[in-house]
Scaffold this motif. Structure first.
Motif, mmCIF file in Angstrom:
data_model
loop_
_atom_site.group_PDB
_atom_site.id
_atom_site.type_symbol
_atom_site.label_atom_id
_atom_site.label_comp_id
_atom_site.label_asym_id
_atom_site.label_seq_id
_atom_site.Cartn_x
_atom_site.Cartn_y
_atom_site.Cartn_z
ATOM 1 N N LEU A 165 -28.613 -58.126 -35.542
ATOM 2 C CA LEU A 165 -29.025 -59.305 -34.782
ATOM 3 C C LEU A 165 -28.512 -59.235 -33.340
ATOM 4 C CD1 LEU A 165 -30.287 -62.150 -34.732
ATOM 5 C CD2 LEU A 165 -28.078 -63.046 -35.501
ATOM 6 N N CYS A 166 -27.291 -58.755 -33.174
ATOM 7 C CA CYS A 166 -26.711 -58.657 -31.829
ATOM 8 C C CYS A 166 -27.216 -57.438 -31.072
ATOM 9 C CB CYS A 166 -25.182 -58.586 -31.930
ATOM 10 S SG CYS A 166 -24.414 -60.043 -32.660
ATOM 11 N N SER A 167 -27.733 -56.454 -31.799
ATOM 12 C CA SER A 167 -28.098 -55.182 -31.167
ATOM 13 C C SER A 167 -29.286 -55.306 -30.232
ATOM 14 C CB SER A 167 -28.402 -54.133 -32.239
ATOM 15 O OG SER A 167 -27.240 -53.766 -32.919
ATOM 16 N N GLY A 168 -30.229 -56.203 -30.541
ATOM 17 C CA GLY A 168 -31.400 -56.349 -29.684
ATOM 18 C C GLY A 168 -31.029 -56.742 -28.266
ATOM 19 N N PRO A 169 -30.358 -57.888 -28.090
ATOM 20 C CA PRO A 169 -29.940 -58.276 -26.729
ATOM 21 C C PRO A 169 -29.005 -57.253 -26.092
ATOM 22 C CG PRO A 169 -29.764 -60.140 -28.252
ATOM 23 C CD PRO A 169 -30.049 -58.937 -29.082
ATOM 24 N N MET A 170 -28.097 -56.678 -26.919
ATOM 25 C CA MET A 170 -27.141 -55.710 -26.374
ATOM 26 C C MET A 170 -27.845 -54.438 -25.900
ATOM 27 S SD MET A 170 -23.837 -54.031 -28.251
ATOM 28 C CE MET A 170 -24.855 -53.216 -29.487
ATOM 29 N N SER A 171 -28.756 -53.926 -26.721
ATOM 30 C CA SER A 171 -29.483 -52.716 -26.360
ATOM 31 C C SER A 171 -30.380 -52.958 -25.162
ATOM 32 C CB SER A 171 -30.324 -52.248 -27.564
ATOM 33 O OG SER A 171 -31.077 -51.119 -27.246
ATOM 34 N N SER A 172 -30.927 -54.162 -25.057
ATOM 35 C CA SER A 172 -31.791 -54.499 -23.930
ATOM 36 C C SER A 172 -31.007 -54.578 -22.625
ATOM 37 C CB SER A 172 -32.495 -55.828 -24.194
ATOM 38 O OG SER A 172 -33.326 -56.182 -23.107
ATOM 39 N N MET B 192 -38.083 -50.257 -18.088
ATOM 40 C CA MET B 192 -37.996 -51.700 -18.264
ATOM 41 C C MET B 192 -37.049 -52.328 -17.242
ATOM 42 S SD MET B 192 -37.885 -52.010 -22.426
ATOM 43 C CE MET B 192 -37.337 -53.712 -22.397
ATOM 44 N N LYS B 193 -36.055 -51.548 -16.810
ATOM 45 C CA LYS B 193 -35.090 -52.035 -15.818
ATOM 46 C C LYS B 193 -35.489 -51.649 -14.388
ATOM 47 C CE LYS B 193 -32.547 -53.871 -18.951
ATOM 48 N NZ LYS B 193 -32.462 -55.351 -19.066
ATOM 49 N N ASP B 194 -36.770 -51.254 -14.220
ATOM 50 C CA ASP B 194 -37.317 -50.883 -12.907
ATOM 51 C C ASP B 194 -36.621 -49.670 -12.292
ATOM 52 O OD1 ASP B 194 -39.242 -52.948 -12.843
ATOM 53 O OD2 ASP B 194 -37.721 -54.384 -12.180
ATOM 54 N N ARG B 195 -36.091 -48.825 -13.138
ATOM 55 C CA ARG B 195 -35.469 -47.581 -12.660
ATOM 56 C C ARG B 195 -36.443 -46.433 -12.950
ATOM 57 N NH1 ARG B 195 -29.594 -48.190 -15.395
ATOM 58 N NH2 ARG B 195 -29.189 -46.188 -14.335
ATOM 59 N N HIS B 196 -37.613 -46.518 -12.332
ATOM 60 C CA HIS B 196 -38.715 -45.611 -12.651
ATOM 61 C C HIS B 196 -38.426 -44.172 -12.217
ATOM 62 C CE1 HIS B 196 -41.449 -48.821 -13.923
ATOM 63 N NE2 HIS B 196 -40.920 -49.536 -12.943
ATOM 64 N N GLU B 197 -37.728 -44.008 -11.100
ATOM 65 C CA GLU B 197 -37.422 -42.655 -10.635
ATOM 66 C C GLU B 197 -36.532 -41.925 -11.632
ATOM 67 O OE1 GLU B 197 -35.424 -40.340 -6.777
ATOM 68 O OE2 GLU B 197 -35.744 -42.522 -6.736
ATOM 69 N N LEU B 198 -35.500 -42.612 -12.129
ATOM 70 C CA LEU B 198 -34.613 -41.992 -13.115
ATOM 71 C C LEU B 198 -35.340 -41.767 -14.431
ATOM 72 C CD1 LEU B 198 -31.845 -40.930 -13.807
ATOM 73 C CD2 LEU B 198 -31.098 -43.272 -14.319
ATOM 74 N N ALA B 199 -36.205 -42.710 -14.806
ATOM 75 C CA ALA B 199 -37.004 -42.528 -16.022
ATOM 76 C C ALA B 199 -37.860 -41.274 -15.919
ATOM 77 C CB ALA B 199 -37.882 -43.757 -16.264
ATOM 78 N N GLY B 200 -38.452 -41.050 -14.733
ATOM 79 C CA GLY B 200 -39.255 -39.852 -14.525
ATOM 80 C C GLY B 200 -38.435 -38.585 -14.645
ATOM 81 N N LYS B 201 -37.206 -38.624 -14.124
ATOM 82 C CA LYS B 201 -36.332 -37.445 -14.214
ATOM 83 C C LYS B 201 -35.987 -37.122 -15.671
ATOM 84 C CE LYS B 201 -34.137 -37.907 -9.660
ATOM 85 N NZ LYS B 201 -32.869 -38.160 -8.918
ATOM 86 N N ARG C 198 -40.095 -54.738 -27.961
ATOM 87 C CA ARG C 198 -39.592 -53.769 -28.952
ATOM 88 C C ARG C 198 -38.184 -54.097 -29.418
ATOM 89 N NH1 ARG C 198 -41.240 -48.248 -27.192
ATOM 90 N NH2 ARG C 198 -43.218 -49.104 -27.929
ATOM 91 N N ASP C 199 -37.298 -54.460 -28.493
ATOM 92 C CA ASP C 199 -35.924 -54.776 -28.902
ATOM 93 C C ASP C 199 -35.902 -55.948 -29.879
ATOM 94 O OD1 ASP C 199 -33.970 -53.071 -27.195
ATOM 95 O OD2 ASP C 199 -35.496 -53.724 -25.792
ATOM 96 N N PHE C 200 -36.691 -56.981 -29.582
ATOM 97 C CA PHE C 200 -36.737 -58.149 -30.466
ATOM 98 C C PHE C 200 -37.337 -57.787 -31.819
ATOM 99 C CE2 PHE C 200 -38.803 -61.870 -32.282
ATOM 100 C CZ PHE C 200 -37.815 -62.839 -32.191
ATOM 101 N N GLY C 201 -38.468 -57.072 -31.800
ATOM 102 C CA GLY C 201 -39.139 -56.720 -33.050
ATOM 103 C C GLY C 201 -38.305 -55.838 -33.939
ATOM 104 N N VAL C 202 -37.660 -54.815 -33.349
ATOM 105 C CA VAL C 202 -36.822 -53.920 -34.146
ATOM 106 C C VAL C 202 -35.557 -54.637 -34.604
ATOM 107 C CG1 VAL C 202 -35.551 -51.730 -34.150
ATOM 108 C CG2 VAL C 202 -37.773 -51.874 -33.020
ATOM 109 N N THR C 203 -35.055 -55.576 -33.795
ATOM 110 C CA THR C 203 -33.918 -56.398 -34.237
ATOM 111 C C THR C 203 -34.277 -57.152 -35.513
ATOM 112 O OG1 THR C 203 -33.036 -56.707 -32.013
ATOM 113 C CG2 THR C 203 -32.435 -58.360 -33.652
ATOM 114 N N CYS C 204 -35.436 -57.788 -35.525
ATOM 115 C CA CYS C 204 -35.863 -58.562 -36.695
ATOM 116 C C CYS C 204 -36.013 -57.677 -37.926
ATOM 117 C CB CYS C 204 -37.177 -59.280 -36.405
ATOM 118 S SG CYS C 204 -37.048 -60.603 -35.180
ATOM 119 N N SER C 205 -36.651 -56.521 -37.764
ATOM 120 C CA SER C 205 -36.878 -55.657 -38.925
ATOM 121 C C SER C 205 -35.575 -55.047 -39.426
ATOM 122 C CB SER C 205 -37.891 -54.554 -38.590
ATOM 123 O OG SER C 205 -37.443 -53.732 -37.544
ATOM 124 N N THR C 206 -34.688 -54.642 -38.504
ATOM 125 C CA THR C 206 -33.409 -54.066 -38.935
ATOM 126 C C THR C 206 -32.545 -55.112 -39.621
ATOM 127 O OG1 THR C 206 -33.513 -52.552 -37.048
ATOM 128 C CG2 THR C 206 -31.412 -52.727 -38.188
#
Length: 471
Positions: free
Chosen positions: A65-72, A195-204, A378-386
């Motif tokens: 339950l805590c992992s969704g917000p934490m992972s996000s 998701m955090k607008d760090r697109h350049e690092l995501a591309g790397k 995704r974080d919310f959905g996977v939180t619920c299923s986990t």
């Protein structure tokens, strides 16, 4: 470069992330061998034994339950690091517990660690691996769980001669430290970075993990498109009926996995071998090791076939096999097991059941739950299923011995057989086939209202001449 050849760096990253599953499996497995000695030392009744077992699942549900917000907010990598720290704290607490209260609290902390790991690792793997091997890589996490269970059973067997249950529980400390060091070397998820607008690092990161800059750029463009939906998490769940459908499906899938009956075999394996007529601790522990080894080997079937046969056919085959095996075991326990031939026949049926689970519901439920959720939620959905996984896990762990004591062994196993039949029907009606489909395509199908069982298919809408194709 060959587009079907997988980047070696991707394989290495996935292997390190899947180590979280090893800790998960160790934590599940050690209690099976340690529980008889703990019960004897602290004078625990069947009910109190169920509490010691199930408090870990309660902690795991809370951790998920805590992992969704934490992972996000913190990211997948830091969440895995926190999980490793909790594994160390919980295992040391269990090893040095001088009363059942401290043991229970330590088991709860281990549950928190398992909840974090069971949420974050499959999510991270689904976001790192390309679609052509995504099923295999997430199944690798389940393989690590089964290896952890087997290692726990082997160590339990070795330590059972002297009743060293504290060492059984403390052994988790060492691989937890290895996990922490390994995760330090991992890159962050490119989807989380975007998701955090760090697109350049995501591309790397994608260029590091994909075969070519073009492949990496195409995937980054798809991720950007999926992020155009501004709603997130709970807000998306409240206002978007399609996201609610995928969330409910994830919860359903996890309940289906747990109610197969496999969980009780892992937690109470010595007890089941006792019911089958194996009276000595040595016989029960070696039977448990054989069960764990079967679990490991059969998981390779899923890894080999999940991206070739697909998720849905393997699930239907697995649930069918498990239903038959539970029915046979219930009949054997009803008729009575009175000689060695019948004892070994019961073991063979039990092992076939384990094969059915390990090649199907064990790994593939985690695969599907990490695939079907849209990126924005995704974080919310996977939180619920986990969290649903651990709530169901807790229900099973807290009721098995009570069911055995009240309705008897035959009826208990027949009950699980019926549940597997129900799972077959649910698979046919609701489960999609997601083989070789990108996460972004699955999301598009979901969000335009396709039936759940069809969101993993390539669907082309007929359009009028001169109009753009439906997206």
């Amino acid at each position: 470069m060959n587009p079907t050849k997988t980047n070696r760096q991707t394989i290495l990253v996935c292997l390190l992330a899947a180590l979280a599953g090893l800790l998960f499996g160790l934590d599940m497995g050690v209690i099976a061998g340690a529980l008889p000695f703990i019960a004897k030392e602290f004078g625990l009744s069947s009910h109190h034994q169920e509490i010691v077992v199930s408090v870990m699942m309660f902690g795991a549900a809370f951790g998920a339950l805590c992992s969704g917000p934490m992972s996000s907010s913190l990211g997948r990598k830091k969440s895995l690091l926190l999980g490793a720290v909790l594994f160390v704290i919980g295992s040391i607490g269990c090893a040095f517990a001088h009363n059942v209260e401290i043991l229970t609290v330590s088991r709860f902390i281990l549950g928190l660690a398992v909840g974090v790991a069971s949420f974050t690792a499959p999510l991270y793997l689904s976001e790192i691996a390309p679609e052509r091997i995504r099923g295999s890589m997430i199944s690798l996490y389940q393989l690590m769980i089964t290896i952890g269970i087997l290692v726990a059973f082997l160590s339990d067997t070795a330590l059972s001669e002297g009743g060293h249950w504290r060492w059984m529980l403390g052994v988790i400390t060492f691989p937890a430290i290895v996990l922490f060091i390994g995760v330090l070397t991992l890159p962050e998820s490119p989807r989380w970075l975007a998701m955090k607008d760090r697109h350049e690092l995501a591309g790397k990161v994608l260029k590091l993990l994909r075969n070519s800059d073009k492949e990496a750029q195409n995937e980054l463009n798809q991720i950007r498109d999926s992020l155009k939906m501004k709603q997130r998490g709970w807000q998306l769940f409240r206002h978007n009926s399609h996201f609610r459908r995928s969330t409910y499906l994830g919860v359903l899938l996890q309940f289906m996995q747990q109610f197969t009956g496999m969980t009780v075999i892992m937690y109470y394996a010595p007890k089941i071998f006792e019911i089958a007529g194996f009276s000595t601790t040595r016989e029960q522990m070696w039977g448990t090791v054989i069960a764990g080894l079967t679990n490991v080997l059969a998981t390779f079937i899923a890894i080999a076939l999940v991206d070739r046969w697909g998720r849905k056919p393997i699930l239907k085959l697995g649930f069918s096999g498990m239903a038959i095996c539970m029915g046979i075991l219930g009949y054997m326990f009803h008729s009575g097991i009175s000689n060695p031939t019948e004892q070994y026949a019961a073991v063979i049926v039990l092992l076939i059941f384990i094969v059915g689970f390990a090649m199907s519901a064990g790994p593939l439920i985690w695969v599907l739950c990490s695939e079907i959720q849209p990126l924005a939620g995704r974080d919310f959905g996977v939180t619920c299923s986990t969290m649903a996984n651990w709530i169901a896990n807790m229900i099973i762990g807290a009721t098995f011995l009570t069911l055995i004591d009240t309705i008897g062994s035959p009826n208990t196993f027949w009950l699980y057989g019926v549940m597997n039949i129900v799972c077959i029907v649910l698979t046919i009606l609701f489960v999609p086939e997601t083989k070789n489909i990108s996460l972004e395509n699955i999301e598009r199908n979901l969000m335009r209202g396709e039936p759940l069982r069809l969101i993993g298919q390539q669907i082309f809408k007929a359009t009028r001449p001169g109009t753009a194709a439906a997206k």
